[in-house]
Motif scaffolding. Structure first.
Motif, short mmCIF file in Angstrom:
data_model
loop_
_atom_site.label_atom_id
_atom_site.label_comp_id
_atom_site.label_asym_id
_atom_site.label_seq_id
_atom_site.Cartn_x
_atom_site.Cartn_y
_atom_site.Cartn_z
N GLU A 152 -1.87 -3.26 2.01
CA GLU A 152 -1.15 -3.30 0.43
C GLU A 152 -0.08 -2.04 0.54
O GLU A 152 0.81 -2.26 -0.36
N SER A 153 -0.69 -1.17 1.10
CA SER A 153 0.44 0.04 1.15
C SER A 153 1.85 -0.38 1.99
O SER A 153 3.10 -0.12 1.45
N PHE A 154 1.80 -1.12 3.03
CA PHE A 154 2.76 -1.72 3.74
C PHE A 154 3.75 -2.40 2.95
O PHE A 154 4.98 -2.54 2.92
N GLU A 155 3.06 -3.38 2.32
CA GLU A 155 3.91 -4.49 1.37
C GLU A 155 4.48 -3.65 0.32
O GLU A 155 5.60 -4.24 0.07
N LYS A 156 3.71 -2.79 -0.31
CA LYS A 156 4.52 -1.97 -1.34
C LYS A 156 5.90 -1.33 -0.81
O LYS A 156 6.69 -1.33 -1.34
N ASN A 157 5.69 -0.75 0.37
CA ASN A 157 6.76 -0.24 0.82
C ASN A 157 7.94 -1.16 1.27
O ASN A 157 9.32 -0.88 1.00
#
Length: 318
Positions: A152-157
């Motif tokens: 989720e964090s990667f996709e947000k970035n």
């Protein structure tokens, strides 16, 4: 006749005033439109250390996270300054003279950065404690990946980068490719009864990483069962012995060679890892000691290029 002349003069004066008023209104309207356009070209990015007002499609970009750098490279976005002290081999073109050297990952050259007058600076965990110094120079966006919710964090970035540079559609397509890649590996991992251990080798010493850790998305996202569910979560991992590896006896042993990422002529981790104790493990006996590419895993994780390569490397376990 005099009244008629006076009437004409008054009409003429009224027309002049009306024209002037129209011009003023036009100028005022144009100014308001310009102000509106200027505001529309600036977006506010909220992140772990605050928020940054960033211009859409910024021209001068300084990058201190190699995952972000490889993403910008994948999207065809120009970069101005990078820390050239240690650059992953697959991004070696950024060591060229056409890019400004802004120091190292842990020791930024703030003077060089200031001279560039960048429109935006991207940083991550290695520079987090220096955030305020970066923010004094230019809008600074923290792009670290949260290990508790890696994907989720990667996709947000990635979506944030897409929004800043107007590459939303391209990022969406890239993320769909990553999701499909993950799904394929996860299906295989969950279909076998094999447990994995992740270790970082560094100058003869070894640290272990479990679920929710820096490299723990092998378990959390890709679905590999953990050989030890109770490994201490720490950026530097849990220090372990080779006896621990034998006692844990993983079916698959993933190894990241830190020295290979930061030193050109370092001794390969294989010479340390494959000792008499580790040779007694199921991982060694079954040929399942997997040496992951340190450039991706240690230096530049969390990028569009690196995550695909990392998943592919893990897939070698099959």
């Amino acid at each position: 006749m005099k009244k008629w002349t006076l009437f004409i003069m008054l009409l003429a004066m009224a027309a002049v005033f009306a024209a002037c008023g129209s011009k003023e209104e036009s100028k005022s309207g144009a100014k308001e439109q310009n102000d509106t356009n200027k505001q529309a070209e600036e977006i506010t990015i909220k992140h772990e250390y605050g928020e940054a007002k960033v211009k859409k499609n910024p021209g001068k970009v300084v990058v201190f996270d190699f995952g972000v750098l490889d993403t910008l490279d994948e999207l065809g976005i120009k970069v101005t300054g990078v820390p050239q002290a240690t650059i992953p081999a697959y991004l070696e073109k950024y060591a060229g003279d056409e890019y400004t050297n802004v120091g190292s990952l842990k020791e930024p050259d703030f003077e060089a950065i200031n001279e560039l007058k960048p429109d935006v600076i991207f940083i991550s965990g290695r520079q987090a404690e220096l955030y305020d110094q970066f923010a004094e120079i230019a809008p600074t966006v923290y792009m670290g990946v949260d290990t508790n919710q890696y994907l989720e964090s990667f996709e947000k970035n990635m979506n944030t980068i897409g929004e800043i540079f107007g590459k939303e559609d391209q990022v969406k397509a890239e993320l769909e490719e990553v999701d499909n890649q993950i799904a394929g590996v996860k299906e295989k991992a969950e279909s076998i009864d094999k447990k994995a251990l992740i270790v970082l080798a560094n100058e003869g010493k070894v640290s272990a990483y479990g679920p929710k850790s820096r490299f723990g998305w092998i378990h959390d996202v890709l679905g590999f069962k953990a050989a030890d569910e109770n490994i201490e979560v720490s950026p530097h991992g849990q220090g372990i012995s080779f006896e621990y590896i034998l006692e844990t006896n993983p079916d698959i042993l993933f190894v990241i060679d830190r020295n290979a990422a930061i030193e050109e002529d370092s001794e390969p981790a294989k010479e340390t890892i494959e000792n008499d104790l580790v040779k007694k493990t199921k991982a060694y006996e079954d040929g399942k000691i997997i040496y992951l590419d340190a450039d991706y895993w240690y230096l530049s994780g969390g990028g569009l290029q690196s995550i695909k390569a990392m998943i592919k490397g893990v897939e070698e376990a099959y």
